[in-house]
Design a protein around this motif. Structure first.
Motif, PDB file in Angstrom:
ATOM      1  N   THR A 151      -5.039   2.016   6.548  1.00  0.00           N
ATOM      2  CA  THR A 151      -5.665   2.788   5.659  1.00  0.00           C
ATOM      3  C   THR A 151      -6.112   3.993   5.890  1.00  0.00           C
ATOM      4  OG1 THR A 151      -6.440   0.391   5.195  1.00  0.00           O
ATOM      5  CG2 THR A 151      -7.737   1.977   4.373  1.00  0.00           C
ATOM      6  N   LEU A 154      -3.339   6.465   5.356  1.00  0.00           N
ATOM      7  CA  LEU A 154      -3.354   6.832   3.999  1.00  0.00           C
ATOM      8  C   LEU A 154      -4.268   7.613   3.253  1.00  0.00           C
ATOM      9  CD1 LEU A 154      -1.572   6.305   1.405  1.00  0.00           C
ATOM     10  CD2 LEU A 154      -2.743   4.124   1.068  1.00  0.00           C
ATOM     11  N   SER A 158      -3.928  12.012   2.442  1.00  0.00           N
ATOM     12  CA  SER A 158      -4.173  12.142   1.101  1.00  0.00           C
ATOM     13  C   SER A 158      -5.178  12.782   0.538  1.00  0.00           C
ATOM     14  CB  SER A 158      -3.768  11.054   0.242  1.00  0.00           C
ATOM     15  OG  SER A 158      -4.756  10.015   0.430  1.00  0.00           O
ATOM     16  N   MET A 219       5.312   0.578   4.843  1.00  0.00           N
ATOM     17  CA  MET A 219       4.651   1.584   5.604  1.00  0.00           C
ATOM     18  C   MET A 219       5.961   1.936   6.510  1.00  0.00           C
ATOM     19  SD  MET A 219       1.333   2.039   7.791  1.00  0.00           S
ATOM     20  CE  MET A 219       1.572   2.042   9.497  1.00  0.00           C
ATOM     21  N   LEU A 239       4.780   7.142   2.787  1.00  0.00           N
ATOM     22  CA  LEU A 239       3.790   7.753   2.623  1.00  0.00           C
ATOM     23  C   LEU A 239       3.852   8.583   1.526  1.00  0.00           C
ATOM     24  CD1 LEU A 239       0.927   7.592   3.917  1.00  0.00           C
ATOM     25  CD2 LEU A 239       1.200   9.796   4.926  1.00  0.00           C
ATOM     26  N   PRO A 242       2.410   6.487  -2.204  1.00  0.00           N
ATOM     27  CA  PRO A 242       1.153   6.147  -2.257  1.00  0.00           C
ATOM     28  C   PRO A 242       0.291   7.355  -2.171  1.00  0.00           C
ATOM     29  CG  PRO A 242       2.127   5.232  -0.265  1.00  0.00           C
ATOM     30  CD  PRO A 242       3.336   5.665  -0.908  1.00  0.00           C
ATOM     31  N   GLY A 243       0.379   8.195  -1.080  1.00  0.00           N
ATOM     32  CA  GLY A 243      -0.442   9.485  -1.091  1.00  0.00           C
ATOM     33  C   GLY A 243      -0.260  10.214  -2.207  1.00  0.00           C
ATOM     34  N   THR A 315      -4.388   0.635  -4.875  1.00  0.00           N
ATOM     35  CA  THR A 315      -2.909   1.336  -4.376  1.00  0.00           C
ATOM     36  C   THR A 315      -2.417   0.726  -3.233  1.00  0.00           C
ATOM     37  OG1 THR A 315      -4.471   3.134  -4.946  1.00  0.00           O
ATOM     38  CG2 THR A 315      -2.305   3.803  -4.112  1.00  0.00           C
ATOM     39  N   GLU A 316      -2.877   0.218  -2.300  1.00  0.00           N
ATOM     40  CA  GLU A 316      -2.400  -0.531  -1.231  1.00  0.00           C
ATOM     41  C   GLU A 316      -1.672  -1.652  -1.602  1.00  0.00           C
ATOM     42  OE1 GLU A 316      -4.936  -1.332   1.795  1.00  0.00           O
ATOM     43  OE2 GLU A 316      -5.422   0.818   2.574  1.00  0.00           O
ATOM     44  N   TRP A 321       1.178  -1.588   1.114  1.00  0.00           N
ATOM     45  CA  TRP A 321       0.843  -0.716   2.325  1.00  0.00           C
ATOM     46  C   TRP A 321       0.107  -1.677   3.171  1.00  0.00           C
ATOM     47  CZ3 TRP A 321       2.516   3.785   3.860  1.00  0.00           C
ATOM     48  CH2 TRP A 321       1.669   4.560   4.813  1.00  0.00           C
TER      49      TRP A 321
END
Lengths: 373, 446
Positions: A151, A154, A158, A219, A239, A242-243, A315-316, A321
């Motif tokens: 977490t 990420l 970001s 991941m 990454l 999601p980023g 998001t995860e 993620w």
């Protein structure tokens, strides 16, 4: 020559004194903030426990643990091996009642909650029901701490990218105030009402399902690459989406806000003065515009980060993620109460930590904290 | 006041984005009203929670019919016809010894490139002892007549064309449905008019025989279907009133309560004001979504409980501090002094002098808060904490995610609710943004 030398010495002495003063002031500020935040966290965690324990969920976690431990110890004791099942069950029940009494589970709810609070503050979060950590532990603390780095990776990458890129773009826009790009950013700023996971769905659709250039989620490639460089590249590849989703969802609003701050400060008299003195545009921007705006920007940014922190769990989940948020999502599916309560508490800690770090940065950039009160 | 509203509205007309926002919101309101009247709540719940018995006519995972407009290969559409609704012609010819023969035919055009998923024949018969007998024939466009099957039927009987192994053997094909629609020479799809002829015989005086022919095509309806054969138009339509109601109620509740509490706090000052600030600090470190998840998992997933918790947790945020700052200014103004001088009470000052001054600040922030709450409902639904009975946009996305829609290519399933959510959210966001510029020119004019 002799006339020149005393001045630097005097100056450096004065400066050293000021530095010490600044340091003590900063230290005092940090300690006070740390203490207030600690009290805030205690209240926050207590509220969490209060909400969870209204239905007795925290108590049930403890009771489950006690029963587990007692059953284990009875099963492992050779003296009880040949006991008949009924007697053994009774023995277990008796020991459980005794242990519950010893741990004070028969006391009034206020005292019980206070005890849970102390445990939670020590991160003694109990044992998970179904979820295990990758190292095989069922300790909630270990499970959550194991997922935390994902977490942090990420969110950290970001948010840092978002912060610096929006400042860069905002400065450029404030220089060319009113041009096409400026209007475009203003027009797009309401799109930040859409949460990151939602952009995530569209990004997956375009880049994973459509062009097939980036992975759907996870991941790292499976199996994970053996050498460190390949591993890092694989993580980076995973990454990006999601980023990217986290950045896109806040980018336009951030740029718009920062640009507005910059414009307000660039119409100040001292900026005109600096221009009249003939200072370079870059210097003016750095010293006279960016510097006084930074406290505002940091406040704005910290509110954004706080709102994103727990929101990242969606998001995860969308990107699979393996972070805190996804663990919480799995815990909902498996009804794993210790994990749900535990991650709420960990999130409260992370939020407080974020607030503290940003306070610290704020103190470092805002001269009022260092010099005044 | 009316004057102010009128002039603000005229200013709104100058912003195309605001007009687009108003248009979308008005459209959503109309759709919501239509939906609630056309599909009442109880009916919507019955359909949404219904299983095969409600939705057996629909294919699974079928994209909407308008997909064919954009595709060079035409996907077969779904349909269902029965003797009861007259879609299948039924002629009765009574014979001797109580024997009655029914001839039921259905003729349909098949002009697609992709075969249907499945064809089914539902038989509904009435008899006392002797089971009726049924035989099915299939007439292709080139005039071949194939005997599909014949069998005795019970009161309720379902014949699945794809599951008939004897038919597969007869057609010398692995799958029966493609074989039925293909040219036996080339193996290509044969377009044209097909005819299904069902001949039924009953052996008792009061017997009856009804059939329903169901074709599960590759596309269905306006919105397509999900994994449980449900027509997606239902949750898409019902999602609109739910999203609007949740978003508006949460936004109004949060904004009005925040403002009132800020007004009371600043007016009385002292410990009340202090308390509000301390609560706001604590609320800042409370993980909002994690708490909502805890409430959703432990207590109730009802949309009303979630709404209440959302409002309570959203009162003490940065907004209350912003209101407080403005109230502190207003508190010092002359007309408040005047009101105090003529002896107005605390309540009167707060509600008739302080709060009305905030309306220009309240309206834009209220409108701008709506999207966050609309998406909040969807977010909670996506992680499985949506209202257990209501059909909503978020629930569609959750179902789609759970069934791997993005991986398996059922894009319509995710895109339809997603696009509606984005349009709704952006309509409010754009309108709010413009309202903010109109009502608070000082704040945004830089």
């Amino acid at each position: 020559m002799s006339a020149v030398s005393p001045i630097p010495i005097e100056k450096s002495q004065g400066w050293g004194g000021a530095a010490l003063k600044t340091f003590t002031r900063m230290a005092r500020y940090v300690v006070v903030r740390l203490m207030t935040l600690f009290i805030t966290v205690v209240i926050g965690v207590y509220l969490t426990i209060l909400i969870a324990n209204m239905g007795g969920y925290v108590d049930n976690i403890i009771k489950g643990q006690i029963r587990d431990a007692v059953t284990q110890s009875v099963a492992n004791n050779p003296a009880y091996r040949n006991m008949d099942p009924d007697a053994r069950r009774k023995l277990i029940d008796d020991q459980v009642t005794l242990e519950e009494k010893r741990r004070g589970l028969d006391t009034p709810i206020a005292i019980r909650n206070a005890r849970h609070l102390v445990n939670a503050l020590k991160l003694d979060l109990g044992r998970a029901i179904n979820i295990t950590s990758d190292s095989g532990s069922k300790q909630v603390r270990l499970i959550l701490l194991e997922r935390l780095p994902a977490t942090l990776l990420l969110m950290g990458t970001s948010q840092l990218f978002l912060f610096f890129s929006s400042i860069f773009f905002a400065l450029n826009l404030s220089r060319n105030y009113g041009n096409f790009w400026d209007k475009l950013v203003i027009a797009f700023s309401p799109t930040s009402a859409v949460p990151p996971w939602f952009y995530g769905i569209f990004l997956i659709l375009i880049f994973a399902a459509g062009f097939k250039v980036l992975p759907f989620g996870g991941m790292v490639d499976s199996p994970p690459p053996a050498n460190t460089f390949d591993y890092a590249m694989s993580v980076l590849k995973h990454l990006l989406l999601p980023g990217g989703a986290l950045v896109i969802s806040s980018f336009f609003l951030s740029v718009y806000n920062y640009r507005t701050f910059f414009l307000i400060y660039s119409s100040e008299d001292y900026v005109d003065m600096a221009r009249a003195k003939g200072l370079q545009a870059r210097d003016i921007e750095r010293r006279y515009i960016l510097r006084p705006t930074l406290p505002n920007i940091i406040t704005n940014f910290s509110l954004l980060i706080i709102s994103l922190w727990t929101g990242a769990l969606f998001t995860e989940t969308v990107f699979l993620w393996p972070g805190l948020g996804r663990t919480l999502f799995q815990a909902i599916g498996l009804y794993d109460t210790p994990i749900i309560v535990g991650s709420t508490i960990i999130y409260a800690y992370m939020l407080a930590l974020t607030v503290f770090l940003l306070d610290f940065v704020y103190a470092a950039v805002d001269p009022r904290v260092r010099i005044g009160n | 006041m009316m004057n102010m509203i009128g002039s603000s509205f005229r200013k709104l007309l100058q912003y195309p984005s605001a007009m687009a926002g108003i248009f979308v919101i008005a459209l959503l309101v109309v759709v919501s009203i239509y939906t609630v009247i056309a599909i009442p709540y109880a009916e919507a719940i019955r359909l949404w929670r219904g299983g095969e018995e409600v939705w057996y006519r629909n294919p699974k995972f079928a994209p909407p019919t308008w997909f064919n407009l954009f595709s060079s290969r035409k996907f077969s559409e779904s349909f269902a016809v029965s003797t009861v609704d007259g879609g299948i012609e039924k002629s009765t010819s009574p014979g001797s010894d109580d024997i009655t023969t029914y001839t039921m035919t259905h003729t349909f055009d098949f002009a697609y490139d992709v075969y249907p998923q499945e064809m089914l024949l539902y038989v509904d018969s009435a008899y006392a002892k002797k089971q009726p007998f049924l035989s099915i024939e299939w007439i292709t466009p080139d005039g071949r007549t194939m005997r599909i099957s014949n069998f005795a039927v019970g009161e309720k009987f379902t014949y699945r064309f794809s599951q008939d192994e004897k038919l597969a053997l007869k057609l010398r094909a692995e799958e029966t449905i493609p074989a039925l629609f293909s040219d036996p020479e080339t193996g290509n799809v044969m377009k044209g008019q097909y005819q299904l002829v069902i001949t039924g015989t009953t052996f008792e005086p009061d017997s009856n025989l009804d059939v329903e022919f169901v074709v599960h095509g590759q596309v269905f309806g306006l919105a397509g279907t999900d994994h449980a054969r449900r027509d997606l138009t239902l949750p898409l339509l019902w999602g609109a009133p739910v999203a609007l109601a949740f978003g508006l109620m949460a936004a109004i509740g949060t904004s009005v309560l925040t403002m009132t509490i800020a007004a009371i706090g600043t007016w009385y000052g002292t410990w009340i004001d202090q308390l509000i600030q301390r609560i706001t600090e604590v609320n800042l470190v409370l993980p909002f979504f994690a708490l909502m998840i805890m409430i959703g998992t432990f207590y109730s997933r009802s949309i009303w409980v979630i709404l209440g918790a959302t409002i309570i947790l959203s009162i003490f945020t940065g907004a209350i501090l912003a209101y407080r700052a403005v109230f502190l200014q207003v508190k010092e103004s002359m007309y408040i002094e005047a009101a105090k001088a003529y002896g107005a009470g605390n309540g009167r000052i707060i509600f008739t002098y302080l709060i009305p001054r905030m309306i220009p600040l309240l309206i834009p922030s209220l409108v701008q808060a709506v999207p966050a709450f609309v998406f909040l409902e969807a977010s909670l639904a996506v992680i499985g904490l949506g209202d257990p009975v209501l059909p909503t946009w978020g629930k569609i996305i959750q179902d789609a995610q759970a069934n791997g829609a993005l991986y398996k290519g059922y894009y319509y399933w995710v895109l339809e609710p997603a696009v509606l959510l984005v349009i709704t959210g952006l309509a409010f966001a754009f309108l709010g943004f413009v309202l903010d510029r109109i009502f608070n020119p000082r704040l945004r004019d830089a």
